[in-house]
Design a protein around this motif. Structure first.
Motif, PDB file in Angstrom:
ATOM      1  N   GLY A 314      -2.960 -41.213   0.499  1.00  0.00           N
ATOM      2  CA  GLY A 314      -1.956 -40.241   0.872  1.00  0.00           C
ATOM      3  C   GLY A 314      -1.999 -39.912   2.350  1.00  0.00           C
ATOM      4  N   GLU A 358      -4.544 -38.668  -3.888  1.00  0.00           N
ATOM      5  CA  GLU A 358      -3.426 -37.833  -3.443  1.00  0.00           C
ATOM      6  C   GLU A 358      -2.085 -38.215  -4.073  1.00  0.00           C
ATOM      7  OE1 GLU A 358      -3.156 -36.693   0.652  1.00  0.00           O
ATOM      8  OE2 GLU A 358      -5.260 -37.163   1.036  1.00  0.00           O
ATOM      9  N   ASN A 359      -2.076 -39.257  -4.880  1.00  0.00           N
ATOM     10  CA  ASN A 359      -0.825 -39.620  -5.563  1.00  0.00           C
ATOM     11  C   ASN A 359      -1.035 -39.684  -7.071  1.00  0.00           C
ATOM     12  OD1 ASN A 359      -2.378 -41.961  -5.656  1.00  0.00           O
ATOM     13  ND2 ASN A 359      -0.579 -43.308  -5.567  1.00  0.00           N
ATOM     14  N   ASP A 487      -2.924 -43.133 -11.223  1.00  0.00           N
ATOM     15  CA  ASP A 487      -2.063 -42.781 -10.090  1.00  0.00           C
ATOM     16  C   ASP A 487      -0.600 -43.039 -10.446  1.00  0.00           C
ATOM     17  OD1 ASP A 487      -1.408 -45.483  -9.675  1.00  0.00           O
ATOM     18  OD2 ASP A 487      -2.836 -45.748  -8.045  1.00  0.00           O
ATOM     19  N   GLU A 488       0.311 -42.693  -9.548  1.00  0.00           N
ATOM     20  CA  GLU A 488       1.729 -42.799  -9.846  1.00  0.00           C
ATOM     21  C   GLU A 488       2.203 -44.245  -9.979  1.00  0.00           C
ATOM     22  OE1 GLU A 488       3.549 -40.667  -6.697  1.00  0.00           O
ATOM     23  OE2 GLU A 488       3.027 -42.135  -5.145  1.00  0.00           O
TER      24      GLU A 488
END
Length: 554
Positions: A314, A358-359, A487-488
């Motif tokens: 991120g 962060e994702n 994660d995304e």
């Protein structure tokens, strides 16, 4: 059958039978005075693997040879009623069984902790329970404590390995996974950057700086916010070094990508001379903003290919600090500023610091992780099992990357979440059964995405356990709780591994699964010894190695 034996009651109320001598015993030695009440007294021809006998401080030494004993003499030996006294009289597990009314063939177990499902499964199989958790008389020991008892015999089964700490302490896991740092198949593919602050502070500082720089360039390109062009030039130069380092490094090389002067220039708000850097980039002046923008975009594109953690980094500014040997979210803190990190870890604790993902994939705007059970049923040969069902644990509050002080936003541990005022209002205690997650993924992507994620989880489990090698002790096994985040991009990341994972009925979801997994565990570690093709429930073999037989594994 167990139902035909005398019922087991509290040991201090039992009036035991007189211990009978095995046919191969030539003498029975009564206890003697000893400074160590736990010292071992064996019969002359008793097996070397028999459990130890405690010694009494109040009895004189007496030898009673089997040829001298007759029924009248034996009747004069009065039984002792207390639990400790019983152990002082006994010389073997068989004698303990006889004293408590169990046959010689009956198996005995001890459970230290609240594990009703293990107890029920063993009693169902005709086993007998020794309720004295400090006793040495057992065939099978289940203990919440993650260490192997000092006085355990080679033939006794225990639910922990001597070297389990190599996986379940964050400090050692961090070290072991760095051995796997091959460019495209190492731990950087599934374990966020992690450093032992006591030993690897300089290495952490280098990564802290380079990820901060990468994140700053990302923000500049995405938001086109104000940014000194001198800084952008220097950032591009350093990112080129970072890309080159990732391409050539095969593990173990110390990273030094910038000087102290360069870092001071980057964190200052004043222009500085970048003429030498412009020449390096083959740019005439700072006015060529389009060229600089294109160079920055090119750097990030190439870095996304070179760094497997590019997307979870991120902005690069968030890090999570954890004590190296604790669990259940204790003493975890989240920071973005270097000074705050240094102040927090300024003590003797063995801290690790790990890059924050962060994702994260969010469900209902909340973070979650996945608790996955893994069983090692043997160390030689190494046999790894994975459970086909698992569950999700959610944070209590909705995700907010700017609010780093609120652990209810960032942590999913039940031991943390249950302290939130909002916890009681959350459905199913902040947990989902994996089936619900599968349905959610299918509704979003239109196909079975969980099978792909689970395949990657299996690969991670296998790699982490093989990173340790020999766990020691053939008669041990271990149930582990792996924690993963997604994660995304639907990529799983290992967060940590837990010994003696929580098996309480904290929510309706865990009550259902815990009962199931513990019943199936007994099928693997007990039933399969007598029948290799028996039902193992929802445990499936993930890996089976060959017998090594190198040295002695106790």
């Amino acid at each position: 059958m167990l139902s035909e034996r005398k019922p087991l009651v509290e040991e201090n109320t039992i009036k035991p039978k007189k211990p009978t001598m095995d046919s191969n015993e030539e003498e029975i030695k009564a206890p003697t005075k000893s400074k160590d009440d736990n010292s071992i007294k064996k019969s002359k021809n008793s097996a070397a693997e028999e459990p130890p006998m405690s010694r009494s401080n109040s009895m004189a030494q007496v030898k009673l040879k089997s040829s001298h004993l007759n029924p009248k003499a034996a009747e004069k030996i009065k039984p002792i009623s207390t639990s400790n006294a019983i152990q002082r009289k006994l010389t073997s597990l068989d004698s303990w069984k006889a004293a408590h009314g169990f046959s010689k063939d009956c198996k005995v177990f001890i459970i230290n902790g609240e594990y009703p499902d293990i107890r029920a499964a063993l009693l169902e199989r005709g086993w007998a329970e020794n309720t004295d958790v400090n006793s040495t008389f057992y065939d099978f020991l289940w203990s919440r404590k993650g260490k192997v008892p000092i006085l355990i015999k080679d033939w006794q089964v225990c639910n922990h390995f001597p070297k389990n700490q190599e996986l379940v302490t964050k400090w050692r896991l961090c070290s072991n996974l760095k051995r796997l740092n091959a460019p495209k198949s190492g731990s950087s593919q599934f374990f966020p950057r992690c450093f032992k602050l006591k030993d690897e502070m300089n290495e952490f500082l280098e990564h802290y700086k380079i990820l901060r720089i990468t994140g700053r360039v990302k923000q500049f390109l995405e938001k086109n916010d104000e940014f000194l062009m001198e800084k952008l030039v220097l950032c591009i130069v350093i990112l080129e070094r970072w890309i080159d380092f990732n391409r050539r490094n095969t593990g173990g090389e110390q990273m030094t990508l910038m000087s102290n002067v360069e870092w001071r220039n980057l964190i200052s708000n004043t222009p500085f001379d970048v003429s030498s850097y412009l020449k390096e980039l083959k740019i005439d002046s700072l006015e060529e903003t389009d060229k600089l923008m294109n160079l920055a975009k090119s750097c990030l594109e190439r870095l996304s290919e070179a760094d497997p953690q590019f997307f979870i980094n991120g902005t690069g500014k968030i890090w999570i600090v954890k004590p190296g040997g604790k669990s259940r979210g204790r003493d975890i803190a989240i920071f973005s500023e270097l000074n705050d990190i240094r102040n927090y870890v300024n003590n003797s604790e063995k801290w690790v610091i790990q890059k924050y993902i962060e994702n994260p994939l969010l469900l209902d705007q909340r973070k979650f992780d996945i608790r996955q059970w893994v069983l090692i049923s043997s160390s030689d040969p190494l046999i790894i099992w994975i459970y086909n069902e698992c569950y999700l644990r959610f944070s209590v509050e909705k995700y907010n990357a700017e609010n780093l002080n609120n652990l209810f936003v960032h942590l999913t541990n039940n031991s943390i979440s249950k302290n939130s005022e909002a916890f009681d209002g959350i459905e199913d205690g902040c947990m989902w059964h994996i089936d619900r997650f599968k349905e959610q993924l299918f509704s979003i992507y239109g196909r079975d995405m969980w099978s792909e994620i689970f395949l990657k989880i299996k690969e991670i489990v296998k790699a982490t356990i093989l990173s340790v090698g020999n766990f020691g002790r053939r008669k041990s096994f271990e149930i582990l709780g792996y924690d993963f985040m997604i994660d995304e991009n639907l990529k799983p990341w290992l967060i940590e591994i837990n010994s003696s994972p929580a098996m309480d009925y904290s929510t309706p979801v865990t009550e259902l699964l815990v009962k199931q997994v513990l019943a199936d565990l007994v099928k693997v570690v007990v039933d399969r010894k007598d029948s290799p093709i028996c039902d193992t429930g929802k445990f499936e073999i993930l890996y089976q190695g060959k017998v090594k037989l190198v040295g002695k594994i106790n």
